[in-house]
Design a protein around this motif. Structure first.
Motif, short mmCIF file in Angstrom:
data_model
loop_
_atom_site.label_atom_id
_atom_site.label_comp_id
_atom_site.label_asym_id
_atom_site.label_seq_id
_atom_site.Cartn_x
_atom_site.Cartn_y
_atom_site.Cartn_z
N PHE A 237 -19.64 59.95 14.51
CA PHE A 237 -18.35 60.00 15.12
C PHE A 237 -18.40 60.23 16.62
N CYS A 238 -19.55 60.58 16.90
CA CYS A 238 -19.85 60.70 18.50
C CYS A 238 -20.35 59.23 18.84
N THR A 240 -19.55 56.27 17.56
CA THR A 240 -18.40 55.19 17.44
C THR A 240 -17.21 55.86 18.38
N ASN A 241 -17.03 56.93 18.55
CA ASN A 241 -15.78 57.47 19.38
C ASN A 241 -16.03 57.06 20.94
N TYR A 245 -12.97 56.34 23.70
CA TYR A 245 -12.67 57.12 24.96
C TYR A 245 -12.96 55.98 26.23
N SER A 338 -12.85 53.43 10.67
CA SER A 338 -12.63 54.80 10.98
C SER A 338 -12.64 55.77 9.79
N ASN A 362 -15.51 66.80 14.43
CA ASN A 362 -14.77 66.50 15.54
C ASN A 362 -15.52 66.76 16.83
N GLY A 365 -17.33 63.72 17.86
CA GLY A 365 -16.47 62.76 18.54
C GLY A 365 -16.17 63.16 19.94
N GLN A 366 -15.91 64.47 20.32
CA GLN A 366 -15.51 65.09 21.64
C GLN A 366 -16.64 64.92 22.58
#
Length: 424
Positions: A237-238, A240-241, A245, A338, A362, A365-366
Motif C-alpha cells: 500500500f505504501c 502504490t499510494n 499522493y 486498488s 493503512n 499507505g500514509q
C-alpha cells in the motif's frame, strides 16, 4: 443468566438496507474527507505566493498532515475496536472540521504546519472507525465490494474537489474557502450520527468466533502486529499510494506553472483523472470479488506495470491535454488494482480487530503521504517536475515487485492466536 434477547432477527432486506445505508453514509464522509485534503493542494500556489514558500516548504504542508494522520491510524483503530465506531466517527469529523476552519486563520508557515498537523490527527481517527462501522454492518460475503465502494468515494472526493474548490478560491480567496468546507464537515457529521444504522447481530457480521478456536476470546492487537501478511500489505500500500499522493499534491501546481493553465482549467483537468479512478476502483472491487479474490498477484502485478508505462507516456506528452489523457489512463488502471491491494485484508481480518488491522495496513499507505509531497517538492526545487513525476514511476514498479510476496488466498493470510506464530 440475564433475560433472553427478544429482538427479532433482521430480515434479508433489512440486512441489505443496513449495508447500503452504511456504505452511502461512510462514502459521503470520505468524499468530504478528500475534499478537505485536496483543497490544500489546489490552494498551494496561492498560499505559497502569500507566504513566499519554496516548493519544499509547500510539500511540508502536505507531509505534516500525512505524518500526524499516519501516527493516529493504529490508535484510532484500537479506539474503534474498544469503544465502537459511532462515537469516534463523530469526534473525528468535528475535530477535522474545526482545524479546517483554523487553516483559514494561519499567519505563516509555522502556524500552518501546526494546524495541518492537528487536522491530520482529527482525520487520522476516522479510517479505523470507518472500517469498524463497515464490518459491524455488513456480512463477510459483500464486505470487499462494500469496501471498494468506500475506496471509490475517495477518488470521487479527489475528483470533485478541484471543481468545487477552484471557483471558491476565485470567489472568496483561500482563507474563506477553508471556512466554507468546515461548515459542510460539521453538517455531514450530524447527519452521520443521526442516520447510521445499528450494527448487525454478531452471527451475521461474522464477529462470532469459531467455537473450536479459543471460544469466548476476542483476537488481540498483538497477533495482528506480528502478522507478516499485514505488514506485506502495508508495504504494498505504501509503494502504490505514492502515486495518488504525488498526483493530488503536485499536478495542480504543475499545470498552472509549467503549462500555463488557468485555475478553473486546472480544476477541470485535475478532476477528470480522479473521477475516472473513482469508477475503476469500484469496478476493480467487483472484478476482484468475482474472479480474482484468490489470485491477487495475477490481478495486481500486470495492472501496476501497465500504470508505470502510462506514467512514462504521460511524461513524454507535449501538450497539457496529452499529459492529462495519459494521467487519466494511468490512474484509471491503478484504480482497478486498488481492491487487489486492499481487498484481501478486508476479507480475511477477523471483524473483532478489523479496525486495528486495517489501520496497520493503512499506516503503510500514509507513509507514502509523508514521503511523496516533500520528496517531490525537493525534486522540483532541485531538478524539475519531470524528475518528481519520474519518482512515481519507480514506486509503482516497486509496488509490482512487492506484490509477488503478498498472500493470494485467504488461507495464506492468517492472524495467529495470541502468543503463537503465523503459519508460513
Amino acid at each position: 443468566m440475564g433475560p433472553a434477547d427478544t429482538t427479532p432477527a433482521p430480515t434479508a432486506a433489512q440486512v441489505r438496507r443496513t449495508a447500503t445505508l452504511t456504505v452511502a453514509l461512510l462514502a459521503g464522509v470520505w468524499v468530504i474527507d478528500y475534499i478537505d485534503r485536496v483543497m490544500m493542494a489546489v490552494a498551494l500556489p496561492f498560499i505559497g505566493e502569500e507566504f513566499a514558500l519554496s516548493k519544499t516548504e509547500q510539500g511540508w504542508l502536505i507531509t505534516v498532515f500525512s505524518l500526524a494522520y499516519m501516527l493516529c491510524q493504529v490508535p484510532g483503530g484500537i479506539l474503534a475496536d474498544r469503544y465502537g465506531a459511532r462515537r469516534l466517527l463523530l469526534i473525528s469529523l468535528v475535530l477535522w472540521s474545526v482545524f479546517t476552519a483554523f487553516t483559514g486563520l494561519a499567519w505563516g508557515l509555522v502556524s500552518l504546519l501546526v494546524v495541518r498537523a492537528l487536522f491530520g490527527i482529527g482525520q487520522g481517527l476516522f479510517p479505523g472507525a470507518s472500517f469498524k462501522a463497515l464490518a459491524e454492518r455488513t456480512t463477510p460475503a459483500v464486505r470487499a465490494t462494500a469496501a471498494g465502494s468506500i475506496l471509490a468515494s475517495n477518488q470521487l472526493g479527489a475528483g470533485v474537489a478541484p471543481l468545487i474548490v477552484a471557483p471558491l478560491l476565485l470567489a472568496f480567496g483561500w482563507r474563506h474557502t477553508f471556512w466554507v468546507t468546515a461548515v459542510a464537515g460539521v453538517l455531514i457529521g450530524v447527519l452521520l450520527w443521526k442516520m447510521l444504522p445499528r450494527a448487525l447481530p454478531a452471527h451475521l457480521n461474522g464477529t462470532d468466533e469459531d467455537p473450536g478456536q479459543n471460544p469466548g476470546r476476542r483476537p488481540a492487537l498483538g497477533p495482528v502486529l506480528r502478522s507478516a501478511s499485514v505488514w506485506k500489505f502495508a508495504a504494498l500500500f505504501c509503494a502504490t499510494n505514492m502515486l495518488g499522493y504525488g498526483m493530488i499534491t503536485w499536478v495542480p501546481s504543475y499545470l498552472m506553472e509549467e503549462r500555463g493553465i488557468s485555475l478553473v482549467g486546472v480544476g477541470v483537468m485535475s478532476a477528470v483523472p480522479s473521477l475516472v479512478m473513482c469508477a475503476t476502483t469500484f469496478a476493480g472491487g467487483w472484478l476482484f470479488d468475482r474472479w480474482f479474490h484468490d489470485r491477487a498477484r495475477l490481478f495486481v502485478i500486470p495492472l501496476l506495470l501497465a500504470t508505470a508505462v502510462l506514467l512514462w507516456l504521460m511524461l513524454q506528452a507535449e501538450t497539457a491535454v496529452g499529459f492529462t489523457v495519459y494521467q487519466t489512463l494511468a490512474l484509471g488502471v491503478a484504480g482497478l488494482s486498488s481492491m487487489g491491494i486492499l481487498g484481501m485484508p478486508v476479507r480475511a481480518l477477523p471483524p473483532a480487530v478489523i479496525g486495528s488491522g486495517m489501520s496497520v495496513v493503512n499506516v503503510g499507505g500514509q507513509i507514502a503521504g509523508v514521503l511523496a509531497p516533500v520528496l517531490m517538492g525537493h525534486l522540483v526545487d532541485t531538478f524539475s517536475y519531470t524528475a518528481a513525476f519520474g519518482l512515481l514511476i519507480a514506486t509503482t514498479i516497486l509496488g509490482a515487485l512487492i506484490a509477488f510476496a503478498v498472500p493470494q488466498r485467504q488461507d495464506q493470510f492468517t492472524i495467529a492466536p495470541s502468543g503463537g506464530k503465523e503459519p508460513a
